[in-house]
Motif scaffolding. Structure first.
Motif, mmCIF file in Angstrom:
data_model
loop_
_atom_site.group_PDB
_atom_site.id
_atom_site.type_symbol
_atom_site.label_atom_id
_atom_site.label_comp_id
_atom_site.label_asym_id
_atom_site.label_seq_id
_atom_site.Cartn_x
_atom_site.Cartn_y
_atom_site.Cartn_z
ATOM 1 N N GLY A 206 -9.156 11.904 9.470
ATOM 2 C CA GLY A 206 -8.026 10.990 9.302
ATOM 3 C C GLY A 206 -8.371 9.564 9.665
ATOM 4 N N ARG A 207 -7.339 8.779 9.910
ATOM 5 C CA ARG A 207 -7.481 7.341 10.185
ATOM 6 C C ARG A 207 -8.534 7.022 11.257
ATOM 7 N N PRO A 208 -8.586 7.765 12.382
ATOM 8 C CA PRO A 208 -9.546 7.378 13.433
ATOM 9 C C PRO A 208 -11.014 7.504 13.044
ATOM 10 N N ALA A 231 -10.011 13.852 3.283
ATOM 11 C CA ALA A 231 -9.550 12.653 4.004
ATOM 12 C C ALA A 231 -8.023 12.581 3.935
ATOM 13 N N SER A 232 -7.439 11.894 4.912
ATOM 14 C CA SER A 232 -5.996 11.633 4.838
ATOM 15 C C SER A 232 -5.792 10.360 4.020
ATOM 16 N N ARG A 233 -4.555 10.135 3.642
ATOM 17 C CA ARG A 233 -4.270 8.924 2.867
ATOM 18 C C ARG A 233 -4.516 7.670 3.710
ATOM 19 N N GLN A 246 -8.825 12.663 -1.014
ATOM 20 C CA GLN A 246 -7.510 12.698 -0.342
ATOM 21 C C GLN A 246 -6.778 14.024 -0.531
ATOM 22 N N VAL A 247 -6.322 14.554 0.585
ATOM 23 C CA VAL A 247 -5.514 15.781 0.577
ATOM 24 C C VAL A 247 -4.069 15.384 0.863
ATOM 25 N N GLY A 248 -3.138 15.982 0.132
ATOM 26 C CA GLY A 248 -1.736 15.718 0.444
ATOM 27 C C GLY A 248 -0.876 15.534 -0.783
ATOM 28 N N GLN A 249 0.337 15.101 -0.513
ATOM 29 C CA GLN A 249 1.357 14.954 -1.561
ATOM 30 C C GLN A 249 0.877 14.104 -2.724
ATOM 31 N N THR A 250 0.172 13.032 -2.425
ATOM 32 C CA THR A 250 -0.335 12.156 -3.485
ATOM 33 C C THR A 250 -1.843 12.306 -3.646
ATOM 34 N N GLY A 251 -2.365 13.384 -3.080
ATOM 35 C CA GLY A 251 -3.796 13.686 -3.228
ATOM 36 C C GLY A 251 -3.951 15.087 -3.777
ATOM 37 N N LEU A 264 -5.912 13.851 12.653
ATOM 38 C CA LEU A 264 -4.737 13.830 11.758
ATOM 39 C C LEU A 264 -3.493 13.961 12.630
ATOM 40 N N SER A 265 -2.475 13.127 12.340
ATOM 41 C CA SER A 265 -1.250 13.234 13.146
ATOM 42 C C SER A 265 -0.434 14.457 12.736
ATOM 43 N N GLY A 266 -0.562 14.870 11.463
ATOM 44 C CA GLY A 266 0.205 16.031 10.986
ATOM 45 C C GLY A 266 1.410 15.622 10.180
ATOM 46 N N VAL A 268 4.133 15.018 7.198
ATOM 47 C CA VAL A 268 4.714 15.912 6.187
ATOM 48 C C VAL A 268 3.951 15.763 4.876
ATOM 49 N N GLN A 269 3.608 14.533 4.544
ATOM 50 C CA GLN A 269 2.938 14.276 3.260
ATOM 51 C C GLN A 269 1.526 14.878 3.237
ATOM 52 N N HIS A 270 0.851 14.870 4.370
ATOM 53 C CA HIS A 270 -0.481 15.494 4.390
ATOM 54 C C HIS A 270 -0.335 17.014 4.294
ATOM 55 N N PHE A 271 0.613 17.554 5.056
ATOM 56 C CA PHE A 271 0.811 19.003 5.037
ATOM 57 C C PHE A 271 1.248 19.522 3.676
ATOM 58 N N ILE A 283 -7.947 18.881 15.674
ATOM 59 C CA ILE A 283 -8.655 18.203 16.766
ATOM 60 C C ILE A 283 -7.977 16.841 16.916
ATOM 61 N N ASN A 284 -7.381 16.594 18.074
ATOM 62 C CA ASN A 284 -6.640 15.346 18.259
ATOM 63 C C ASN A 284 -6.680 14.966 19.735
ATOM 64 N N THR A 285 -6.789 13.669 19.992
ATOM 65 C CA THR A 285 -6.855 13.194 21.386
ATOM 66 C C THR A 285 -5.491 13.223 22.070
HETATM 67 C C1 LIG Z 1 5.130 8.821 -0.666
HETATM 68 C C2 LIG Z 1 4.037 9.082 0.319
HETATM 69 C C3 LIG Z 1 2.980 9.865 -0.030
HETATM 70 C C4 LIG Z 1 1.956 10.145 0.884
HETATM 71 N N1 LIG Z 1 0.909 10.960 0.521
HETATM 72 C C5 LIG Z 1 -0.013 11.298 1.439
HETATM 73 C C6 LIG Z 1 -1.071 12.193 1.135
HETATM 74 O O1 LIG Z 1 -1.239 12.659 -0.016
HETATM 75 N N2 LIG Z 1 -1.949 12.495 2.091
HETATM 76 C C7 LIG Z 1 -1.871 12.009 3.374
HETATM 77 O O2 LIG Z 1 -2.715 12.334 4.207
HETATM 78 N N3 LIG Z 1 -0.892 11.138 3.685
HETATM 79 C C8 LIG Z 1 0.025 10.751 2.760
HETATM 80 N N4 LIG Z 1 0.980 9.849 3.095
HETATM 81 C C9 LIG Z 1 0.856 9.134 4.372
HETATM 82 C C10 LIG Z 1 1.382 9.898 5.560
HETATM 83 O O3 LIG Z 1 2.772 9.621 5.736
HETATM 84 C C11 LIG Z 1 0.654 9.469 6.865
HETATM 85 O O4 LIG Z 1 0.777 8.083 7.027
HETATM 86 C C12 LIG Z 1 -0.819 9.830 6.871
HETATM 87 O O5 LIG Z 1 -0.997 11.174 6.484
HETATM 88 C C13 LIG Z 1 -1.390 9.631 8.255
HETATM 89 O O6 LIG Z 1 -2.767 9.829 8.225
HETATM 90 P P1 LIG Z 1 -3.546 10.235 9.557
HETATM 91 O O7 LIG Z 1 -2.992 11.489 10.094
HETATM 92 O O8 LIG Z 1 -5.004 10.195 9.205
HETATM 93 O O9 LIG Z 1 -3.324 8.987 10.514
HETATM 94 P P2 LIG Z 1 -2.364 8.748 11.736
HETATM 95 O O10 LIG Z 1 -0.970 9.118 11.417
HETATM 96 O O11 LIG Z 1 -2.640 7.372 12.200
HETATM 97 O O12 LIG Z 1 -2.879 9.793 12.840
HETATM 98 C C14 LIG Z 1 -4.106 9.708 13.469
HETATM 99 C C15 LIG Z 1 -4.142 10.741 14.581
HETATM 100 O O13 LIG Z 1 -5.443 10.792 15.112
HETATM 101 C C16 LIG Z 1 -5.376 10.898 16.533
HETATM 102 N N5 LIG Z 1 -6.631 10.303 17.058
HETATM 103 C C17 LIG Z 1 -6.916 8.991 17.305
HETATM 104 N N6 LIG Z 1 -8.202 8.856 17.656
HETATM 105 C C18 LIG Z 1 -8.744 10.103 17.647
HETATM 106 C C19 LIG Z 1 -10.036 10.614 17.904
HETATM 107 N N7 LIG Z 1 -11.074 9.804 18.232
HETATM 108 N N8 LIG Z 1 -10.251 11.954 17.804
HETATM 109 C C20 LIG Z 1 -9.224 12.798 17.468
HETATM 110 N N9 LIG Z 1 -7.965 12.362 17.221
HETATM 111 C C21 LIG Z 1 -7.738 11.033 17.277
HETATM 112 C C22 LIG Z 1 -4.112 10.175 16.920
HETATM 113 O O14 LIG Z 1 -3.609 10.711 18.151
HETATM 114 C C23 LIG Z 1 -3.192 10.469 15.737
HETATM 115 O O15 LIG Z 1 -2.402 11.617 15.968
HETATM 116 C C24 LIG Z 1 2.010 9.569 2.182
HETATM 117 C C25 LIG Z 1 3.097 8.770 2.527
HETATM 118 C C26 LIG Z 1 4.084 8.504 1.620
HETATM 119 C C27 LIG Z 1 5.257 7.655 2.030
#
Ligand SMILES: Cc1cc2nc3c(=O)[nH]c(=O)nc-3n(C[C@H](O)[C@H](O)[C@H](O)COP(=O)(O)OP(=O)(O)OC[C@H]3O[C@@H](n4cnc5c(N)ncnc54)[C@H](O)[C@@H]3O)c2cc1C
Length: 318
Positions: A206-208, A231-233, A246-251, A264-266, A268-271, A283-285
């Motif tokens: 994910g993002r991190p 990857a997350s979005r 990209q995995v998820g609603q738009t992936g 990954l934060s978890g 709804v769109q990723h799930f 795996i999350n901190t």
């Molecule tokens: C219409 C629409 C469609 C979307 N479609 C998708 C889609 O297809 N796929 C998708 O993924 N998202 C989609 N999204 C985006 C979605 O809402 C989230 O914003 C996105 O999934 C968040 O990605 P993330 O979990 O990687 O990042 P974040 O939400 O930023 O979460 C990162 C997590 O990593 C943890 N973390 C930080 N550093 C570390 C570390 N070093 N080691 C371990 N854990 C760490 C944090 O505690 C946090 O929980 C969509 C949103 C919308 C509105």
């Protein structure tokens, strides 16, 4: 006993693993005769693998002596012809890019119903299950006509062996095509990575992950596990990974046996794209991250420490 056709997908290693779940669905406990349609390889080279999963007939397709594997128009015309010839009641395949394309073409050619990306099928009652609205509802669809086409999401039906002895048939049709599609060259992909939508194991960053290069940490672990990397979005939007990952609603929608979500934060769109995974590991901190309420196993820790440690253990185990 009805005749059920299955379009078999082939990779460099032979019959793709994901086909076996489709064959289990087609087998239906032994109440149907399975015709496995193959092209791109000789039927003799794959009969051993296919008969382990209840296939009674392996049919090698050709159109006027030409292997139709690389031409979707030719292959769909050959299948439409074979459905008629072998009195096939349903043609099943994988809900992969190729499977969806070919089954849609065959449905159009035969004027048959088409159900794509299904998660379950009962061929006796002709009831198909489909997941809708990002997995919030499940639809049961009854099909009332013969034949019909159905693509199944890879890995949603657990493969079960049903050994038998299969007969090999060669079916050379003179199926007509419009000739509008001409294949000039087939280029093999340089990448040997596992296809995300068909992978039995996926490890997603994910993002991190913070930089494109850091996906190497996941890739190294994935190579040892025989997994694909997703990857997350948030990671894709930040430019760390291409949209194809990209995995998820738009992936992509995936359904592996094991899904390891790293950072990954978890959402709804990723799930929406991976909630049908059999086992989810997070795996999350942050111990309060929402993903810990949705996974089977959770590791509170830094992905940059946990993943390399897992890789080391896998290396030690050889
Ligand atoms: C219409 C629409 C469609 C979307 N479609 C998708 C889609 O297809 N796929 C998708 O993924 N998202 C989609 N999204 C985006 C979605 O809402 C989230 O914003 C996105 O999934 C968040 O990605 P993330 O979990 O990687 O990042 P974040 O939400 O930023 O979460 C990162 C997590 O990593 C943890 N973390 C930080 N550093 C570390 C570390 N070093 N080691 C371990 N854990 C760490 C944090 O505690 C946090 O929980 C969509 C949103 C919308 C509105």
């Amino acid at each position: 006993m009805s005749n059920i056709g299955v379009l078999i997908e082939i990779s460099d290693d032979g019959v793709k693993e994901a086909n076996f779940g489709v064959l289990t669905a087609a087998h239906g406990g032994g109440s149907h005769v399975i015709y496995a349609f193959v092209c791109g390889v000789s039927a003799d080279s794959v009969v051993g693998a296919l008969q382990e999963y209840g296939v009674q007939k392996v049919v090698e397709l050709a159109v006027d002596g030409v292997d139709p594997a690389s031409n979707p128009e030719l292959l769909s015309a050959a299948l439409a012809d074979a459905i008629n010839h072998f009195e096939i009641e349903a043609l099943l395949g994988l809900s992969s890019a190729s499977g969806r394309d070919i089954l849609a073409r065959v449905a159009a050619l035969t004027g048959s119903p088409l159900l794509q990306d299904c998660v379950g099928i009962d061929l006796t009652s002709k009831t198909i299950t489909k997941s809708h609205f990002s997995g919030k509802t499940v639809a049961s669809i009854k099909v009332n006509s013969n034949p019909f086409m159905c693509s199944l999401r890879p890995n949603t039906i657990e493969a079960q062996t049903a050994p038998c002895t299969a007969e090999v048939l060669n079916y050379d049709t003179s199926a007509q095509t419009s000739g509008k599609l001409v294949v000039k060259e087939v280029k093999q992909s340089q990448s040997k990575t596992v296809d995300l939508t068909e992978a039995a194991i996926i490890i997603t960053g994910g993002r991190p992950i913070a930089a494109p290069d850091n996906y190497k940490i996941l890739q190294e672990c994935a190579d040892l596990l025989g997994a694909a990397v997703g990857a997350s979005r948030a990671a894709v939007d930040a430019g760390f990974a291409p949209h194809s990952m990209q995995v998820g609603q738009t992936g992509k929608t995936v359904s592996p046996k094991l899904y390891i979500g790293c950072g990954l934060s978890g959402s709804v769109q990723h799930f929406a794209g991976m909630k049908t995974s059999k086992i989810i590991v997070a795996i999350n901190t942050d111990k309060d991250a929402p993903i810990f309420g949705k996974c089977d196993y959770g590791i509170i820790g830094d992905l940059f420490e946990v993943v390399p440690a897992l890789t080391e253990v896998l290396k030690e185990q050889g």
